[in-house]
Design an enzyme around this catalytic site. Structure first.
Site, PDB file in Angstrom:
ATOM      1  N   HIS A 182       0.829  -1.213   0.000  1.00  0.00           N
ATOM      2  CA  HIS A 182       0.000   0.000   0.000  1.00  0.00           C
ATOM      3  C   HIS A 182       0.869   1.272   0.000  1.00  0.00           C
ATOM      4  CE1 HIS A 182      -0.305  -0.604   4.672  1.00  0.00           C
ATOM      5  NE2 HIS A 182       0.737   0.160   4.394  1.00  0.00           N
ATOM      6  N   HIS A 232      -1.539   5.200   9.414  1.00  0.00           N
ATOM      7  CA  HIS A 232      -0.213   5.808   9.522  1.00  0.00           C
ATOM      8  C   HIS A 232      -0.342   7.162  10.227  1.00  0.00           C
ATOM      9  CE1 HIS A 232      -0.146   2.965   6.172  1.00  0.00           C
ATOM     10  NE2 HIS A 232       1.134   2.808   6.394  1.00  0.00           N
ATOM     11  N   HIS A 276      10.730  -3.341   3.383  1.00  0.00           N
ATOM     12  CA  HIS A 276      11.130  -1.930   3.277  1.00  0.00           C
ATOM     13  C   HIS A 276      11.512  -1.371   4.642  1.00  0.00           C
ATOM     14  CE1 HIS A 276       6.846  -1.504   4.296  1.00  0.00           C
ATOM     15  NE2 HIS A 276       6.926  -0.194   4.372  1.00  0.00           N
ATOM     16  N   GLU A 333       4.754  -4.963   8.603  1.00  0.00           N
ATOM     17  CA  GLU A 333       3.392  -4.831   8.042  1.00  0.00           C
ATOM     18  C   GLU A 333       2.897  -6.148   7.453  1.00  0.00           C
ATOM     19  OE1 GLU A 333       3.249  -0.117   6.732  1.00  0.00           O
ATOM     20  OE2 GLU A 333       3.422  -1.621   5.171  1.00  0.00           O
TER      21      GLU A 333
HETATM   22 FE   LIG Z   1       2.189   1.172   5.605  1.00  0.00          FE
END
Ligand SMILES: [Fe+2]
Length: 312
Positions: free
Chosen positions: A12, A59, A194, A241
């Site tokens: 996302h 977030h 990431h 995540e």
């Molecule tokens: Fe995220």
């Protein structure tokens, strides 16, 4: 009865949303990413779900460090796009399904998963980017109602992969005890590898990501045993995540059909992963039909035998 028919895993990445909103989809860098979702959009248009459950993380848009629920279920009638610093994304307001969401909350909580019930919430790129990737860019309305399920993966301690997987199973029990006939799809979003800050910023581990996707499809229980530290070490700080994909996977059959997969590096500083897994309901229906036909034949044989016996 409502039924979960398929699960979708999708990154996302916020920059994907920015590329969509600023008309950059045809630029070679972004075309590489968006072309990987063309088949998925066709699949979604054909599948036409009645409801989507989207597992994502907020977030710092709806929640902040002041309050971070581990699992928060969106039970509202609608969820406006959040202002993430540049104004809200120009996407339609996400319409909820309060009746099914309330049913899920009741079923899952009585099943001993203590969700937070959220009756007012804005949704950020964590939810709207995967929606765009699978449903395109509708102007006025998304094609189906959405039940957001926000998971804490931003502040330690996030839930374990095993807890997420078991929550997926509880969600499935909840959906399947809803009396209305609804086709439901479930999204697991975020990742893949990431890391956005610190000395390892920019870390991407394609080998680990691809093995995660292989196991997601064929041996998800193996993934439920991965500790947080391994996600951090192998997939970067934000790679955690990926536990959200296990909620999606837990809501599916043990054996699924992988109908599509896409992986590309990078988008912004993130590995983009995507998978579509279907429950084998078609095969199950076929078996059921074959069983019903056999039973009918057996009943007909018995009836014929009774008539023949009377005639004697
Ligand atoms: Fe995220």
């Amino acid at each position: 009865m409502a039924k979960i028919i398929a699960g979708i895993g999708s990154s996302h990445v916020p920059a994907i949303g920015a590329a969509l909103d600023n008309g950059k989809t045809e630029e070679p860098y972004w075309k590489r990413v968006f072309s990987g979702f063309e088949k998925s959009k066709e699949w979604m248009a054909k599948t036409k779900p009645d409801v989507a459950i989207v597992v994502y993380n907020d977030h710092a848009s709806a929640f902040s460090v002041e309050m971070i629920p581990t699992f928060a279920l969106g039970c509202a009638a609608e969820f406006p796009p959040a202002d993430e610093g540049w104004g809200p994304r120009p996407v339609p307001v996400v319409k909820g399904h309060p009746a099914l969401a309330a049913h899920i909350a009741q079923s899952v909580i009585l099943d001993e998963f203590d969700l937070t019930i959220v009756n007012k919430m804005e949704v950020d790129h964590g939810l709207t980017v995967p929606m765009n990737l699978l449903f395109g860019q509708p102007k006025d309305a998304w094609p189906c109602p959405v039940i957001p399920l926000a998971v804490n993966v931003v502040m330690y301690p996030p839930p374990t992969g095993h807890r997420c997987y078991m929550l997926g199973k509880a969600l499935r029990r909840a959906v399947e005890s809803y009396p209305e006939d609804l086709k439901v799809v479930i999204f697991g979003t975020g990742g893949l590898s990431h890391q956005i800050s610190g000395p390892r910023a920019g870390l991407i581990n394609s080998k680990w990501d691809k093995s995660f996707l292989d196991n997601l499809s064929k041996d998800p229980k193996k993934l439920t045993r991965i500790p947080h530290l391994e996600y951090m070490r192998e997939a970067g700080a934000e790679g955690i995540e990926m536990v959200m994909w296990l909620i999606m996977r837990g809501a599916l059959d043990d054996k699924v059909d992988e109908v599509y997969r896409f992986y590309t590096v990078p988008a912004s500083n993130t590995a983009v992963g995507h998978i579509i897994l279907e429950n084998r309901h078609k095969a199950a229906n076929k078996d059921k039909r074959a069983h019903a036909a056999k039973s009918r034949q057996a009943a007909a044989r018995k009836a014929a035998h009774r008539i023949a016996s009377k005639g004697r």
